[in-house]
Design a protein around this motif. Structure first.
Motif, PDB file in Angstrom:
ATOM      1  N   GLN A 294       0.380  11.314   0.967  1.00 54.73           N
ATOM      2  CA  GLN A 294      -1.028  10.890   1.754  1.00 54.73           C
ATOM      3  C   GLN A 294      -2.072  10.191   1.027  1.00 54.73           C
ATOM      4  OE1 GLN A 294      -1.479  14.304   4.372  1.00 54.73           O
ATOM      5  NE2 GLN A 294      -2.408  12.865   5.697  1.00 54.73           N
TER       6      GLN A 294
ATOM      7  N   ASN B 145      -3.451   6.376   1.334  1.00 55.33           N
ATOM      8  CA  ASN B 145      -4.826   6.113   1.472  1.00 55.33           C
ATOM      9  C   ASN B 145      -5.172   4.989   0.647  1.00 55.33           C
ATOM     10  OD1 ASN B 145      -5.868   7.753   3.306  1.00 55.33           O
ATOM     11  ND2 ASN B 145      -5.765   9.532   1.970  1.00 55.33           N
TER      12      ASN B 145
ATOM     13  N   SER C 178      -6.585   1.356   1.703  1.00 56.44           N
ATOM     14  CA  SER C 178      -7.923   0.798   1.238  1.00 56.44           C
ATOM     15  C   SER C 178      -7.503  -0.706   0.633  1.00 56.44           C
ATOM     16  CB  SER C 178      -8.342   1.667  -0.029  1.00 56.44           C
ATOM     17  OG  SER C 178      -9.260   1.279  -0.837  1.00 56.44           O
TER      18      SER C 178
ATOM     19  N   THR D  75      -2.859   8.681   8.451  1.00 62.82           N
ATOM     20  CA  THR D  75      -2.182   8.692   7.019  1.00 62.82           C
ATOM     21  C   THR D  75      -0.941   9.575   7.276  1.00 62.82           C
ATOM     22  OG1 THR D  75      -3.852  10.389   6.316  1.00 62.82           O
ATOM     23  CG2 THR D  75      -4.505   7.927   5.966  1.00 62.82           C
TER      24      THR D  75
END
Length: 138
Positions: free
Chosen positions: A82, A86, A90, A71
């Protein structure tokens, strides 16, 4: 909606992924040039079939450019924080356009590295879906 093969099937060899790396944005533009101008472009199709929007697409392209990225590496590439990366990862994992591989570290924690479904495979699948949908309509 999943692409054939579940979540990518076997993990691709890192060397193979790196061979396919490069400037994913250029490859996306090349695919868009081949698509008939009267229909939706590739970005619209990714949004329609996968729910992938602009920021998600940017991270997907970064994943294609940097196989097995962390990441932090993706955040630096996309110039985002970050937590934002993330969230995008996802979304991409939910759309089956990205997967992650975990590796146990010496300090007891885990490191996650992410990789994207190859663009050629994604485009082939999209073309099959559009053809199937078109056949059903006719």
């Amino acid at each position: 909606m999943e692409l054939p093969g579940g979540c990518f099937g076997p993990v691709p060899d890192r060397d193979q992924q790196e061979d396919e790396a490069g400037d994913a944005a250029l490859r996306l533009a090349e695919y868009e040039e081949v698509i008939d101008d009267s229909g939706p472009d590739l970005r619209e199709m990714l949004c329609l079939f996968f729910g992938v929007k602009g920021a998600d697409l940017e991270v997907y392209l970064a994943l294609l450019d940097i196989p097995y990225a962390t990441t932090l590496e993706l955040a630096e590439r996309a110039e985002k924080d970050q937590s934002n990366i993330n969230k995008r990862l996802s979304n991409l994992r939910d759309a089956n356009l990205a997967a992650r591989q975990s590796r146990k570290q010496e300090n007891g924690g885990y490191e996650y590295r992410y990789y994207g479904r190859p663009l050629t495979e994604t485009v082939q699948w999209l073309n099959q879906q559009v053809e199937s949908w078109s056949d059903d309509i006719h």
